[in-house]
Design an enzyme around this catalytic site. Structure first.
Site, PDB file in Angstrom:
ATOM      1  N   ARG A   1       0.900  -0.937  -0.070  1.00  0.00           N
ATOM      2  CA  ARG A   1       0.059   0.077   0.131  1.00  0.00           C
ATOM      3  C   ARG A   1       0.876   1.252   0.056  1.00  0.00           C
ATOM      4  O   ARG A   1       0.554   2.448  -0.881  1.00  0.00           O
ATOM      5  CB  ARG A   1      -0.842   0.308   1.531  1.00  0.00           C
ATOM      6  CG  ARG A   1      -1.563  -1.268   1.049  1.00  0.00           C
ATOM      7  CD  ARG A   1      -1.991  -1.245   2.641  1.00  0.00           C
ATOM      8  NE  ARG A   1      -3.072   0.326   2.595  1.00  0.00           N
ATOM      9  CZ  ARG A   1      -3.921   0.515   4.028  1.00  0.00           C
ATOM     10  NH1 ARG A   1      -3.135  -0.099   5.275  1.00  0.00           N
ATOM     11  NH2 ARG A   1      -4.906   1.298   4.053  1.00  0.00           N
TER      12      ARG A   1
ATOM     13  N   LYS B   1      -1.743   9.767   4.261  1.00  0.00           N
ATOM     14  CA  LYS B   1      -2.577   8.994   5.693  1.00  0.00           C
ATOM     15  C   LYS B   1      -1.291   7.995   5.965  1.00  0.00           C
ATOM     16  O   LYS B   1      -0.038   7.852   5.251  1.00  0.00           O
ATOM     17  CB  LYS B   1      -3.464   8.254   5.764  1.00  0.00           C
ATOM     18  CG  LYS B   1      -3.565   6.760   4.486  1.00  0.00           C
ATOM     19  CD  LYS B   1      -4.853   7.078   4.828  1.00  0.00           C
ATOM     20  CE  LYS B   1      -4.900   5.009   3.342  1.00  0.00           C
ATOM     21  NZ  LYS B   1      -6.423   4.302   3.230  1.00  0.00           N
ATOM     22  N   HIS B   2      -0.786   7.656   7.273  1.00  0.00           N
ATOM     23  CA  HIS B   2      -1.600   7.760   8.047  1.00  0.00           C
ATOM     24  C   HIS B   2      -0.647   8.797   9.253  1.00  0.00           C
ATOM     25  O   HIS B   2      -0.040   8.167   9.663  1.00  0.00           O
ATOM     26  CB  HIS B   2      -1.762   6.748   9.141  1.00  0.00           C
ATOM     27  CG  HIS B   2      -2.561   6.201   8.554  1.00  0.00           C
ATOM     28  ND1 HIS B   2      -1.839   4.847   6.854  1.00  0.00           N
ATOM     29  CD2 HIS B   2      -3.776   5.411   7.821  1.00  0.00           C
ATOM     30  CE1 HIS B   2      -2.390   4.166   6.214  1.00  0.00           C
ATOM     31  NE2 HIS B   2      -4.387   4.090   7.232  1.00  0.00           N
TER      32      HIS B   2
ATOM     33  N   HIS C   1      -5.227  -1.589  13.050  1.00  0.00           N
ATOM     34  CA  HIS C   1      -6.605  -1.819  13.436  1.00  0.00           C
ATOM     35  C   HIS C   1      -6.761  -3.028  14.292  1.00  0.00           C
ATOM     36  O   HIS C   1      -7.466  -2.614  15.149  1.00  0.00           O
ATOM     37  CB  HIS C   1      -6.414  -3.212  12.343  1.00  0.00           C
ATOM     38  CG  HIS C   1      -6.806  -2.017  11.166  1.00  0.00           C
ATOM     39  ND1 HIS C   1      -5.569  -1.937  10.479  1.00  0.00           N
ATOM     40  CD2 HIS C   1      -7.831  -1.227  10.091  1.00  0.00           C
ATOM     41  CE1 HIS C   1      -6.446  -1.528   9.258  1.00  0.00           C
ATOM     42  NE2 HIS C   1      -7.375  -1.014   8.993  1.00  0.00           N
TER      43      HIS C   1
ATOM     44  N   ASP D   1      -8.748   8.083  11.393  1.00  0.00           N
ATOM     45  CA  ASP D   1      -8.781   6.657  10.573  1.00  0.00           C
ATOM     46  C   ASP D   1      -9.833   6.602  12.159  1.00  0.00           C
ATOM     47  O   ASP D   1     -10.203   6.908  13.040  1.00  0.00           O
ATOM     48  CB  ASP D   1      -7.198   5.994  11.336  1.00  0.00           C
ATOM     49  CG  ASP D   1      -7.726   5.013   9.778  1.00  0.00           C
ATOM     50  OD1 ASP D   1      -8.440   4.806   9.229  1.00  0.00           O
ATOM     51  OD2 ASP D   1      -6.277   4.347   9.960  1.00  0.00           O
TER      52      ASP D   1
END
Length: 539
Positions: A154, A184-185, A197, A276
């Protein structure tokens, strides 16, 4: 977009709208809820707008028509036009019938800023055609730790000099076509080996290192005029060393020092700041509701991403009524939200744009194919196995997909069969005797489909599937080829492989490019890879 003056008519709309909003509407604007791809959630929001007047919605995957149908209903129900967001990290990925681009790391491997711009342009044009106006992209985190489980493909790389010009081009492609970009982030993922997460990630760079690396990248994004920045559940103890549960440094989403003093004041960012997902373990593990809701807003975030309604809406409402949140602070955030909506033309009813025509589709598909071919990187070819020019139509080949989830690479097999090969396929063969089975094949292609997947907590090839490496079949087989369609770092743990390629993406164009590279139909470029590859001699 950020820092640019609005036209007088747009400015007037912002001020008159802000003045007209009730307290409930002000609090609602702060909430960006999930469920834009779910009909039941869309129905609930549309039917309850008077009670919970949210300001934005996040949508996952869907077709153009499905997105347009749902978003149209939501926009028709809302008195104030909605910010509609989606993860468009490497082109229009969440619009399943749009042209698909390789992952960001593959775009970086190709190294062409015009192609990066095209990926942003394609994402924006299809997004606006179905009503999406806010892209949670690009991911500007640096891949400093190969074991980081959430940046990986990513990300656009591990060097600011490479990441900055390519992500800047991608941002221009988005924003020049009326979709807000989001860097981001902040303050930067890719340092720790955990996933925010699941738990709080810690960026342990010294302040000097941070300014040279992540700080430089985010400063460049601000200079480029990125409209929004997303705050991660990532601690930066060099700037804020206060501790939370278990002695873990406080994540940026709960830190006024990081979000307001560093980003807003020190770095001068004037655009919109979003958290987020406020339900991720990296922040939810620190504070429960309602304190988490208020602390995220008080840190300096303008938008609460994936807010639960009516709960978070009512928490904000009560905090303003009780005086904990000052009305002026609330109005400042809502002003920034309305300014972004005006900059996107939403105040003029411009929620949708025409669908791109067939010529544009073809142009973007061709660029995606060029990116995929240019990204193929032959990291190791010690025995000169590649290219496999000796294979003939009718040759028997075995493909093996190594994955941690249900991922497969079906286009690889389709492309091989299209060239006349007899293809057998296995997935994760946890087989001690695997080496005995490979001798019947003219070529064996072992393909890693392992990349950043939220909550997986690893990008390594782990588990019983690795039994297939017992007896090292690849030492005896004359045509054994290993290719990663995800994480580029497998040579760190599988050090003895003789033939290894990275293609940095499992997209359809990338699968086609890999087959073409194996067979010598395209030449693997000899440029600098987008990341250092430990164990390859290129680190």
């Amino acid at each position: 977009m950020s820092g640019r003056e609005l036209e007088p008519e747009a400015r007037q709309w912002v001020e008159s709208t802000l003045k007209s909003l009730s307290l409930e509407e002000l609090c609602g604007q702060i909430c960006c809820v999930g469920g834009g791809s779910d009909d039941s959630t869309v129905d609930y929001l549309a039917e309850n707008w008077q009670r919970v007047p949210v300001g934005g919605i996040f949508t996952w995957h869907g077709t153009l028509d499905d997105h347009r149908r749902r978003i149209s209903r939501l926009q028709e129900s809302a008195r104030i036009p909605l910010l509609v967001s989606s993860d468009l990290e490497s082109g229009p990925a969440s619009i399943v019938d749009a042209p698909q681009f390789p992952d960001a790391l593959a775009v970086s491997a190709a190294g062409n800023a015009e192609w990066a711009y095209a990926a942003g342009e394609c994402a924006a044009r299809f997004a606006r055609a179905c009503g999406i106006n806010w892209a949670f992209a690009p991911v500007v985190d640096l891949n400093l730790n190969p074991d980081n489980p959430i940046t990986n493909t990513r990300s656009w790389g591990d060097r600011p000099d490479r990441v900055i010009p390519l992500t800047a081009a991608f941002i221009r492609g988005l924003q020049e076509h009326h979709v807000a970009a989001c860097a981001k982030h902040f303050p930067g993922d890719g340092v720790d080996d955990v996933d925010q997460h699941v738990t709080t990630s810690v960026n342990r760079l010294s302040l000097e290192e941070w300014k040279r690396l992540h700080g430089r990248v985010f400063a460049a994004m601000i200079g480029e005029g990125v409209a929004t920045i997303m705050i991660g559940h990532i601690a930066l103890p060099a700037w804020d060393g206060d501790k939370v549960v278990g002695g873990i440094p406080r994540p940026a989403t709960l830190s006024r020092r990081i979000t307001t003093r560093l980003l807003r004041e020190e770095m001068g960012f004037r655009g919109l700041i979003t958290s987020d997902d406020m339900n991720m373990g990296g922040v939810a593990g620190c504070l429960g509701r309602p304190e988490r809701t208020l602390a995220i807003f008080e840190s300096g975030c303008d938008v609460l991403l994936l807010a639960h309604v009516p709960d978070d809406f009512e928490i904000l409402l009560e905090a303003v009524r009780s005086g904990r949140i000052e009305a002026g602070r609330l109005r400042a955030s809502v002003r920034r939200i309305l300014e972004l909506k005006a900059a996107l033309g939403l105040h003029r009813g411009a929620s949708f744009a025409p669908e791109p025509d067939a010529a544009d589709r073809l142009r973007w598909q061709e660029i995606a194919g060029k990116i995929a071919c240019s990204a193929v990187h032959c990291v190791r070819n010690e025995r000169g196995v590649l290219p496999l020019r000796g294979l003939r139509s009718g040759s028997r080949v075995l493909t093996v997909t190594m994955s941690l989830d249900e991922s497969e690479l079906p286009v690889v097999d389709e492309e091989l069969r299209r060239r006349g090969f007899q293809v057998d396929h296995l997935r994760n063969p946890a087989d001690f005797d695997f080496f005995r089975k490979t001798g019947r094949y003219d070529a064996v292609f072992v393909n890693f489909a392992i990349k950043a997947t939220w909550c997986s907590m690893t990008v390594r090839c782990v588990g019983p599937r690795n039994l297939m490496f017992m007896n090292a079949f690849y030492r005896e087989h004359p045509a054994a080829v290993f290719t990663s369609f995800g994480s580029p770092y497998h040579l760190r743990s599988l050090r003895n492989l003789h033939t290894y390629l990275n293609v940095y993406s499992d997209s359809v164009p990338s699968q086609k490019a890999a087959v073409a590279a194996w067979l010598g139909e395209i030449r693997s470029p000899e440029g600098t890879p987008p990341v250092r590859i430990p164990g390859s001699g290129l680190d």
